[in-house]
Design an enzyme around this catalytic site. Structure first.
Site, short mmCIF file in Angstrom:
data_model
loop_
_atom_site.label_atom_id
_atom_site.label_comp_id
_atom_site.label_asym_id
_atom_site.label_seq_id
_atom_site.Cartn_x
_atom_site.Cartn_y
_atom_site.Cartn_z
N ARG A 1 0.83 -1.11 0.00
CA ARG A 1 -0.06 0.29 0.14
C ARG A 1 0.84 1.18 -0.05
O ARG A 1 0.51 2.51 -0.53
CB ARG A 1 -0.91 0.04 1.24
CG ARG A 1 -2.14 -1.13 1.04
CD ARG A 1 -2.90 -1.40 2.16
NE ARG A 1 -2.36 -1.79 3.12
CZ ARG A 1 -2.39 -3.14 3.66
NH1 ARG A 1 -2.86 -3.89 2.95
NH2 ARG A 1 -1.47 -3.66 4.66
N GLU B 1 6.00 -11.13 14.31
CA GLU B 1 5.41 -11.71 15.60
C GLU B 1 5.83 -13.53 15.43
O GLU B 1 5.97 -14.00 16.20
CB GLU B 1 4.03 -11.48 15.65
CG GLU B 1 3.25 -11.83 17.02
CD GLU B 1 1.94 -11.32 16.94
OE1 GLU B 1 1.66 -10.65 16.28
OE2 GLU B 1 1.48 -12.10 18.06
P1 AMP Z 1 4.68 -2.95 11.38
O1 AMP Z 1 5.81 -3.23 10.87
O2 AMP Z 1 4.14 -3.91 12.53
O3 AMP Z 1 4.75 -1.46 11.71
O4 AMP Z 1 3.50 -3.16 10.51
C1 AMP Z 1 3.29 -2.50 9.53
C2 AMP Z 1 2.64 -3.02 8.17
O5 AMP Z 1 1.77 -3.83 8.69
C3 AMP Z 1 2.17 -1.91 7.28
O6 AMP Z 1 2.51 -2.30 6.16
C4 AMP Z 1 0.53 -2.22 7.41
O7 AMP Z 1 -0.09 -2.27 6.24
C5 AMP Z 1 0.42 -3.38 8.04
N1 AMP Z 1 -0.35 -3.46 9.36
C6 AMP Z 1 -0.12 -3.88 10.68
N2 AMP Z 1 -1.14 -3.83 11.52
C7 AMP Z 1 -2.09 -3.61 10.55
C8 AMP Z 1 -3.57 -3.32 11.01
N3 AMP Z 1 -3.97 -3.32 12.19
N4 AMP Z 1 -4.42 -2.93 9.75
C9 AMP Z 1 -3.81 -2.68 8.73
N5 AMP Z 1 -2.72 -3.11 8.44
C10 AMP Z 1 -1.75 -3.31 9.31
#
Ligand code: AMP
Length: 179
Positions: free
Chosen positions: A62, A99
């Site tokens: 995205r 995770e």
């Molecule tokens: P992080 O690396 O944990 O910051 O996760 C970020 C990536 O995961 C981004 O590219 C988001 O599109 C996706 N993502 C993580 N959690 C969500 C959520 N609750 N809703 C939508 N996309 C998420």
């Protein structure tokens, strides 16, 4: 109404996707709205004008949609930060912990010149693991991350704070509570 609530209300929430307990913030409904998509890009591009960035990088997938539009609005080029094994030419990459398991972000070796300033874009910051891996990847080749921009912050997961602690200015348009 608080700032950007007009955009926030265009995001759809899907409970328990892709796993029980996750509230998936579905930004496709915001992107699909003619006013909402353009306005999201305009507000992030306006916030980016002071960052002095010379190129925009978007994180798969995205972040490509947003980052490409922001790059065009700013008159800058666009560099994709892709997941493992998708780029055709020589790459450099950075592994990071999920995770469950590991993932990897990659860029082409010649995508951005050392010494350049990049604006990093994704739709949402949660734990910050993905964005931080991209920051480390850029820094490993002498590229400075001028700022990181997201539409959505999930502040309880602490990713934006981690990025700020790493010295990266962070902008997001709005936040959601929880995971
Ligand atoms: P992080 O690396 O944990 O910051 O996760 C970020 C990536 O995961 C981004 O590219 C988001 O599109 C996706 N993502 C993580 N959690 C969500 C959520 N609750 N809703 C939508 N996309 C998420």
């Amino acid at each position: 109404m608080t700032a950007n609530d007009d955009l926030r209300q265009l995001v759809r929430t899907i409970p328990d996707f892709p796993r029980p307990g996750i509230q998936f913030r579905d930004i496709t409904t915001l992107f699909g709205d003619a006013w909402g998509f353009g306005e999201t890009v305009r507000r992030l591009a306006a916030a980016a004008r002071d960052s002095d960035a010379q190129v925009v990088a978007g994180i798969e997938a995205r972040g490509f949609i947003l980052g490409g539009a922001i790059a065009a609005a700013l008159g800058l080029g666009f560099v994709p930060v892709r997941k493992r094994g998708k780029l055709p030419y020589q790459t450099i990459g950075r592994d990071y912990e999920l995770e469950y398991g590991q993932d990897r972000v990659e860029i082409h070796v010649d995508a951005i010149a050392s010494g350049a300033r990049v604006l990093l874009v994704d739709d949402l910051v949660a734990t910050g693991g993905t964005a931080l891996a991209a920051v480390e990847l850029f820094r490993s080749v002498g590229v400075e991350v001028a700022a990181a921009m997201f539409v959505i912050d999930l502040p309880e997961l602490g990713g934006a704070e981690l990025l700020r602690q790493a010295g990266v200015p962070v902008t997001s348009l709005f936040a959601f509570a929880g995971h």
